[in-house]
Design an enzyme around this catalytic site. Structure first.
Site, PDB file in Angstrom:
ATOM      1  N   CYS A 106      29.980   6.335  -7.246  1.00  0.00           N
ATOM      2  CA  CYS A 106      28.682   6.763  -8.300  1.00  0.00           C
ATOM      3  C   CYS A 106      27.469   6.453  -7.172  1.00  0.00           C
ATOM      4  O   CYS A 106      27.642   6.042  -6.772  1.00  0.00           O
ATOM      5  CB  CYS A 106      28.889   5.761  -9.147  1.00  0.00           C
ATOM      6  SG  CYS A 106      30.459   5.709 -10.312  1.00  0.00           S
ATOM      7  N   ARG A 122      26.790  12.167  -3.213  1.00  0.00           N
ATOM      8  CA  ARG A 122      28.379  11.369  -2.926  1.00  0.00           C
ATOM      9  C   ARG A 122      29.140  11.978  -4.326  1.00  0.00           C
ATOM     10  O   ARG A 122      30.181  10.989  -4.520  1.00  0.00           O
ATOM     11  CB  ARG A 122      27.130  10.275  -3.783  1.00  0.00           C
ATOM     12  CG  ARG A 122      26.730   9.380  -2.436  1.00  0.00           C
ATOM     13  CD  ARG A 122      25.787   8.538  -3.447  1.00  0.00           C
ATOM     14  NE  ARG A 122      26.232   7.112  -3.188  1.00  0.00           N
ATOM     15  CZ  ARG A 122      26.815   6.545  -2.774  1.00  0.00           C
ATOM     16  NH1 ARG A 122      26.319   6.183  -2.176  1.00  0.00           N
ATOM     17  NH2 ARG A 122      27.283   4.914  -3.404  1.00  0.00           N
ATOM     18  N   TRP A 139      30.805   9.275 -11.129  1.00  0.00           N
ATOM     19  CA  TRP A 139      31.986  10.022 -10.164  1.00  0.00           C
ATOM     20  C   TRP A 139      33.067   9.278 -11.294  1.00  0.00           C
ATOM     21  O   TRP A 139      33.641   7.355 -11.096  1.00  0.00           O
ATOM     22  CB  TRP A 139      31.688   9.690  -9.076  1.00  0.00           C
ATOM     23  CG  TRP A 139      33.126  10.182  -8.907  1.00  0.00           C
ATOM     24  CD1 TRP A 139      32.865  11.656  -8.032  1.00  0.00           C
ATOM     25  CD2 TRP A 139      34.527  10.353  -8.140  1.00  0.00           C
ATOM     26  NE1 TRP A 139      34.060  12.690  -8.389  1.00  0.00           N
ATOM     27  CE2 TRP A 139      35.025  11.851  -8.119  1.00  0.00           C
ATOM     28  CE3 TRP A 139      35.664   9.454  -8.331  1.00  0.00           C
ATOM     29  CZ2 TRP A 139      36.661  11.399  -7.330  1.00  0.00           C
ATOM     30  CZ3 TRP A 139      36.745   9.632  -7.112  1.00  0.00           C
ATOM     31  CH2 TRP A 139      36.903  10.528  -7.348  1.00  0.00           C
ATOM     32  N   ASN A 185      28.553   1.159  -9.956  1.00  0.00           N
ATOM     33  CA  ASN A 185      28.851   1.526  -9.022  1.00  0.00           C
ATOM     34  C   ASN A 185      30.145   0.288  -8.800  1.00  0.00           C
ATOM     35  O   ASN A 185      29.736  -0.787  -8.676  1.00  0.00           O
ATOM     36  CB  ASN A 185      28.408   1.700  -8.135  1.00  0.00           C
ATOM     37  CG  ASN A 185      27.446   2.325  -7.577  1.00  0.00           C
ATOM     38  OD1 ASN A 185      27.260   3.641  -8.847  1.00  0.00           O
ATOM     39  ND2 ASN A 185      26.872   3.017  -6.484  1.00  0.00           N
ATOM     40  N   GLY A 186      30.986   0.650  -8.424  1.00  0.00           N
ATOM     41  CA  GLY A 186      32.404  -0.719  -8.147  1.00  0.00           C
ATOM     42  C   GLY A 186      33.316   0.080  -9.474  1.00  0.00           C
ATOM     43  O   GLY A 186      33.590   0.094 -10.545  1.00  0.00           O
ATOM     44  N   GLU A 231      50.673  15.956   9.831  1.00  0.00           N
ATOM     45  CA  GLU A 231      49.219  15.714   9.002  1.00  0.00           C
ATOM     46  C   GLU A 231      48.547  15.885  10.662  1.00  0.00           C
ATOM     47  O   GLU A 231      47.206  16.293  10.344  1.00  0.00           O
ATOM     48  CB  GLU A 231      49.692  14.283   8.028  1.00  0.00           C
ATOM     49  CG  GLU A 231      48.176  14.023   7.763  1.00  0.00           C
ATOM     50  CD  GLU A 231      47.241  15.260   6.509  1.00  0.00           C
ATOM     51  OE1 GLU A 231      48.395  15.816   6.634  1.00  0.00           O
ATOM     52  OE2 GLU A 231      46.154  15.123   6.646  1.00  0.00           O
ATOM     53  N   LYS A 263      45.841  19.104  10.749  1.00  0.00           N
ATOM     54  CA  LYS A 263      44.587  18.481  11.052  1.00  0.00           C
ATOM     55  C   LYS A 263      43.352  18.903  11.644  1.00  0.00           C
ATOM     56  O   LYS A 263      42.476  19.371  11.714  1.00  0.00           O
ATOM     57  CB  LYS A 263      44.270  16.307  11.188  1.00  0.00           C
ATOM     58  CG  LYS A 263      44.084  15.452  10.594  1.00  0.00           C
ATOM     59  CD  LYS A 263      43.057  15.815   8.337  1.00  0.00           C
ATOM     60  CE  LYS A 263      43.088  16.985   8.181  1.00  0.00           C
ATOM     61  NZ  LYS A 263      44.138  16.196   6.705  1.00  0.00           N
ATOM     62  N   GLU A 296      43.369  22.554  11.325  1.00  0.00           N
ATOM     63  CA  GLU A 296      42.353  23.184   9.909  1.00  0.00           C
ATOM     64  C   GLU A 296      41.334  23.862  10.434  1.00  0.00           C
ATOM     65  O   GLU A 296      40.053  24.187   9.782  1.00  0.00           O
ATOM     66  CB  GLU A 296      42.618  22.808   8.513  1.00  0.00           C
ATOM     67  CG  GLU A 296      42.521  21.571   8.791  1.00  0.00           C
ATOM     68  CD  GLU A 296      42.738  20.494   7.705  1.00  0.00           C
ATOM     69  OE1 GLU A 296      42.599  21.493   6.136  1.00  0.00           O
ATOM     70  OE2 GLU A 296      42.855  19.634   7.672  1.00  0.00           O
ATOM     71  N   HIS A 334      65.424  23.705  20.435  1.00  0.00           N
ATOM     72  CA  HIS A 334      66.505  24.470  19.893  1.00  0.00           C
ATOM     73  C   HIS A 334      65.406  25.962  19.712  1.00  0.00           C
ATOM     74  O   HIS A 334      65.221  26.847  19.276  1.00  0.00           O
ATOM     75  CB  HIS A 334      67.206  24.049  18.838  1.00  0.00           C
ATOM     76  CG  HIS A 334      67.605  23.120  18.622  1.00  0.00           C
ATOM     77  ND1 HIS A 334      68.919  22.838  18.845  1.00  0.00           N
ATOM     78  CD2 HIS A 334      67.738  21.626  17.962  1.00  0.00           C
ATOM     79  CE1 HIS A 334      69.864  21.484  18.913  1.00  0.00           C
ATOM     80  NE2 HIS A 334      69.150  20.828  18.331  1.00  0.00           N
ATOM     81  N   LYS A 392      37.999  23.081  -0.776  1.00  0.00           N
ATOM     82  CA  LYS A 392      38.400  21.896  -0.493  1.00  0.00           C
ATOM     83  C   LYS A 392      39.190  21.620  -2.217  1.00  0.00           C
ATOM     84  O   LYS A 392      40.412  20.930  -2.203  1.00  0.00           O
ATOM     85  CB  LYS A 392      37.083  21.207  -1.472  1.00  0.00           C
ATOM     86  CG  LYS A 392      37.652  19.273  -1.574  1.00  0.00           C
ATOM     87  CD  LYS A 392      37.867  18.953  -0.477  1.00  0.00           C
ATOM     88  CE  LYS A 392      38.578  17.425  -0.522  1.00  0.00           C
ATOM     89  NZ  LYS A 392      39.099  17.065   0.812  1.00  0.00           N
TER      90      LYS A 392
HETATM   91  C1  F6R Z   1      44.164  19.488   4.352  1.00  0.00           C
HETATM   92  C2  F6R Z   1      43.891  19.311   2.837  1.00  0.00           C
HETATM   93  C3  F6R Z   1      44.676  20.365   1.588  1.00  0.00           C
HETATM   94  C4  F6R Z   1      44.787  19.745   0.563  1.00  0.00           C
HETATM   95  C5  F6R Z   1      45.851  20.547  -0.026  1.00  0.00           C
HETATM   96  C6  F6R Z   1      45.978  19.392  -1.438  1.00  0.00           C
HETATM   97  O1  F6R Z   1      43.397  18.529   4.992  1.00  0.00           O
HETATM   98  O2  F6R Z   1      43.257  18.655   2.445  1.00  0.00           O
HETATM   99  O3  F6R Z   1      46.322  20.726   2.963  1.00  0.00           O
HETATM  100  O4  F6R Z   1      45.830  18.157   0.524  1.00  0.00           O
HETATM  101  O5  F6R Z   1      44.883  21.713   0.010  1.00  0.00           O
HETATM  102  O6  F6R Z   1      45.100  19.491  -2.347  1.00  0.00           O
HETATM  103  P1  F6R Z   1      44.942  18.472  -3.590  1.00  0.00           P
HETATM  104  O7  F6R Z   1      45.560  16.915  -2.921  1.00  0.00           O
HETATM  105  O8  F6R Z   1      43.858  18.318  -3.624  1.00  0.00           O
HETATM  106  O9  F6R Z   1      45.995  18.955  -4.429  1.00  0.00           O
END
Ligand code: F6R
Length: 608
Positions: free
Chosen positions: A2, A27, A75, A101-102, A481, A485, A488, A504, A603
């Protein structure tokens, strides 16, 4: 997270509040509102949606005349994003207005107490408790009233408060949620972040925990919680607005990496009560927990990777069989459900199309569902039988970091809770797990302190073409992971392999100087992974190892070693992921890429 603004001065407040809020849009928020003292009353307008809606409703602020006011972008945390849940919140006769906020952690207890005293709540928020508590303790002296309220509330807050009986003043206070005060020529300001005031002043005071500020149009007074006046030094801000939005970080991803200690604390703390785990929102009786026969963890991408880790934790601690499924597979594979099945859908956005479809599939089959979700009021949060929120705050960078870390700890909490209820761990093991959980935020902080070393290392690999991440057990889950990271955001091809599987087939890809990142955090598997590291090293690989402090043995099989603080083996992922996130980040940065918005990615993936 927020955003808060406040203004008192000789200009019209509303346009300044709207402008300040617009500087906090980065934010993330889902509703906004402002309250202005109009000379006799406190007027308020609030609405869901973007600030544009609020600007239209108030005609750019013109419908709310007055020289002092507070504003907020919300938020959603407690209660979905609605007009009513938006801030500011009034007390019962609208003589006090508050923005917050919080998270007020004991808000339910306080709400029940206030309801018994006749207070009626109109919203689902924790913030409204503050408005009524201020009303309850109000004695004509705002400073004294505020301190009384602070003694009753637990959690984090930054507050802006208007008292109708004190029209020449606004008040602000904070604990564990940022707050600054700006001193201008034509008035004074409060804000949760510097960009909101930069247009008007560069002279800023950073408010510390439990400091209270009284602002008039031409004076500022600071107090401690004992109501004693204190002196504070102001700071001259030298950054520009775009740097300030990212709090000085070059990219949101790095900012979010650095927010992980707080995000993990915010997710753990409300559920850790006096050495117990209390997950009120789980909605399952102990009997129902004992009857769980199988868990499916269903998710996509990084959220799926947290499930791969959680499988080890649920199975190891609670002895419940777990299947981890990619949502896009689960929804079409006609899984076999037995009585006592629990489907856990993990999602940051709560809107991922495949995860949502998988949830619906499970519900159609009459199976109990639980969402672990970050965005309050999102589709998965609304449709799951129960929802356990991660309190990571809004995540702006496409590559997830802090949401991932909070998903992990939410899953640990569930697994430990289930283990305890099902008598799979004794009290001593339970307390030791809780102790290790509580240490995680500080340990993450410690690892963040060595970012320069990772940057230096990453800079050697800017031109590399292939990277392999290897590990066994939970270390394999971390490898998944770490690899995602890196690839991507850097566009470097990378793969994660269960360390024993490499020979293998894939080992034929290892050449002179191929980078292999080996995760070696599981003591029982040290020796096995060390031999796999030797196998690739003798074929020319450069091996970077991530292991526990004290495991010097690893140095014989690695060229570069990152050491992690000691934790329970089930929790090592929460620590090991930090250097891997930093590595991915710095490779991407060094290659001159748009770290926050990698090509072809969104996103929130709301299509199949
Ligand atoms: C990778 C990443 C994606 C999400 C995936 C699921 O850094 O962000 O692999 O983890 O698209 O997204 P959510 O968690 O929003 O369902």
């Amino acid at each position: 997270m927020c955003g808060i603004v406040g203004y008192i001065g000789s200009e019209q407040a509303a346009p300044i509040l709207l402008d300040g809020l617009s500087k906090l849009e980065y934010r993330g928020y889902d509703s906004a509102g402002i309250a202005v003292f109009n000379g006799s009353e406190i007027d308020m307008v609030k609405s869901t949606g973007k600030l544009k809606v609020l600007e239209e409703l108030t005609k750019g602020g013109a419908t709310l005349p007055g020289f002092s006011g507070i504003g907020h972008t919300r938020w959603a945390t407690h209660g979905s994003p609605t007009d009513t849940n938006a801030h500011p919140h009034y007390n019962k006769d609208c003589s006090i207005a508050v923005v917050h906020n919080g998270i007020i952690e004991n808000y339910l207890k306080l709400r029940r107490k206030l309801e018994k005293k006749g207070y009626q709540f109109v919203s689902e928020t924790d913030t409204e408790v503050l408005a009524h508590l201020l009303d309850y303790y109000y004695n004509g002296n705002p400073l004294d009233t505020i301190t009384k309220v602070l003694y009753r509330v637990e959690g984090s807050y930054a507050l802006g408060i208007l008292f109708k009986e004190h029209p020449e003043e606004i008040y602000a206070v904070r604990k564990d949620s940022p707050l600054i005060v700006g001193q201008g020529k034509e008035g004074n300001f409060i804000a949760s972040d510097v960009p909101a005031v930069l247009k008007y002043t560069r002279n800023v005071y950073f408010i510390e925990n439990q400091e209270i500020v009284r602002l008039t149009k031409d004076s500022l007074n600071f107090y401690n919680i004992d109501e004693e006046e204190i002196q504070k030094e102001s700071t001259e801000i030298e950054w520009d607005i775009s740097a300030a939005e990212k709090a000085g970080y070059e990219y949101f991803m790095l900012k979010e990496i650095y927010e992980q200690p707080q995000a993990v604390t915010d997710t753990l703390r409300p559920r850790l009560k006096e050495n117990e785990i209390l997950i009120e929102e789980l909605g399952m009786t102990e009997e129902e927990i004992r009857e769980i026969s199988k868990i499916y963890i269903v998710a996509c991408g990084s959220a799926y990777h947290t499930g791969v880790t959680a499988k080890y934790v649920f199975e190891g601690l609670a002895r419940i069989p777990v299947e981890v499924d990619l949502a896009s597979e689960f929804r079409y594979r006609n899984p076999i459900f037995q009585p006592g099945t629990l489907v856990i859908v993990v999602s940051q956005s709560g809107e991922t199309a495949d995860s949502l479809a998988a949830l619906r599939e499970a519900k159609n089959c009459g199976v109990r569902t639980l969402g672990i979700v970050n965005v309050v009021g999102s589709s998965i949060a609304r449709e799951a039988d129960n929802v356990m929120y991660t309190w990571a705050g809004p995540e702006i960078a496409v590559a997830t970091t802090k949401a991932y870390s909070t998903q992990l700890v939410a899953e640990y909490l569930l697994a430990i809770h289930f283990a305890k209820v099902r008598n799979q761990i004794d009290e001593q093991q339970f307390q030791s797990l809780l102790n290790d959980l509580k240490k995680l935020p500080d340990q993450i902080e410690l690892l963040l302190g060595s970012k320069e070393k990772l940057q230096h290392f990453a800079n050697r690999y800017l031109a590399t073409e292939h990277v392999f991440f290897i590990g066994r057990g939970i270390d394999y889950a971390i490898s998944l992971e770490g690899s995602l990271k890196l690839k991507e955001i850097s566009y470097i091809h990378s793969e994660a392999y269960a360390a024993g599987e490499l020979k293998h087939g894939t080992i034929s890809l290892i050449e002179q100087d191929t980078l292999v990142v080996a995760l070696v955090t599981q003591k029982s598997l040290y020796k096995k992974t060390l031999s796999n590291m030797q196998e690739v090293r003798t074929r020319g690989a450069f091996v970077m190892a991530v292991t526990n402090a004290g495991n010097k043995e690893v140095e014989k099989s690695a060229d570069y070693v990152v050491y992690l603080p000691e934790t329970n083996p089930y929790f090592t992922n929460s620590l090991a992921v930090i250097p891997l996130q930093l590595f991915g980040y710095y490779v991407s940065l060094g290659r001159g890429l748009d770290v926050d918005k990698p090509r072809n990615l969104a996103k929130s993936v709301t299509v199949e």
